[in-house]
Design a protein around this motif. Structure first.
Motif, mmCIF file in Angstrom:
data_model
loop_
_atom_site.group_PDB
_atom_site.id
_atom_site.type_symbol
_atom_site.label_atom_id
_atom_site.label_comp_id
_atom_site.label_asym_id
_atom_site.label_seq_id
_atom_site.Cartn_x
_atom_site.Cartn_y
_atom_site.Cartn_z
ATOM 1 N N ILE A 1 0.833 -1.204 0.000
ATOM 2 C CA ILE A 1 0.000 0.000 0.000
ATOM 3 C C ILE A 1 0.870 1.257 0.000
ATOM 4 N N VAL A 2 1.869 1.289 0.871
ATOM 5 C CA VAL A 2 2.776 2.437 0.893
ATOM 6 C C VAL A 2 3.541 2.503 -0.432
ATOM 7 N N GLY A 3 3.906 1.336 -0.960
ATOM 8 C CA GLY A 3 4.576 1.279 -2.251
ATOM 9 C C GLY A 3 3.712 1.805 -3.380
ATOM 10 N N ALA A 4 2.408 1.556 -3.312
ATOM 11 C CA ALA A 4 1.492 2.067 -4.338
ATOM 12 C C ALA A 4 1.494 3.593 -4.335
ATOM 13 N N VAL A 5 1.491 4.174 -3.159
ATOM 14 C CA VAL A 5 1.525 5.639 -3.054
ATOM 15 C C VAL A 5 2.875 6.164 -3.555
#
Length: 81
Positions: A36-40
């Motif tokens: 999720i943090v990687g998606a951002v």
């Protein structure tokens, strides 16, 4: 339903990033969080580079690239290569 897809993409992206970065995964919940943090992060980096991704595969690629970058920087901070 969108939240479920978001979590699934995060899980897969975190798993793929952990596999690509040779075992730097963090377990099921950790991989979801990394994804999720990687998606951002990936969305931010792609936007800076002028790249655009659409659809499920595009979202997965963006999240995976961001998660790989995140694991790389976490490894640098921790002192692991």
């Amino acid at each position: 339903m969108g939240l479920i897809w978001f979590l699934l993409i995060g899980l897969v992206a975190g798993f793929l990033a952990g596999t690509i970065m040779k075992g730097r995964g963090f377990g099921l919940l950790g991989n979801i969080l990394v994804g999720i943090v990687g998606a951002v992060l990936g969305g931010f980096v792609f936007r800076i580079l002028g790249l655009h991704s659409t659809g499920l595969i595009g979202s997965l690629v963006t999240a995976t690239v961001g998660a790989i970058l995140l694991l790389f920087f976490v490894g640098l901070i921790r002192g692991k290569r």
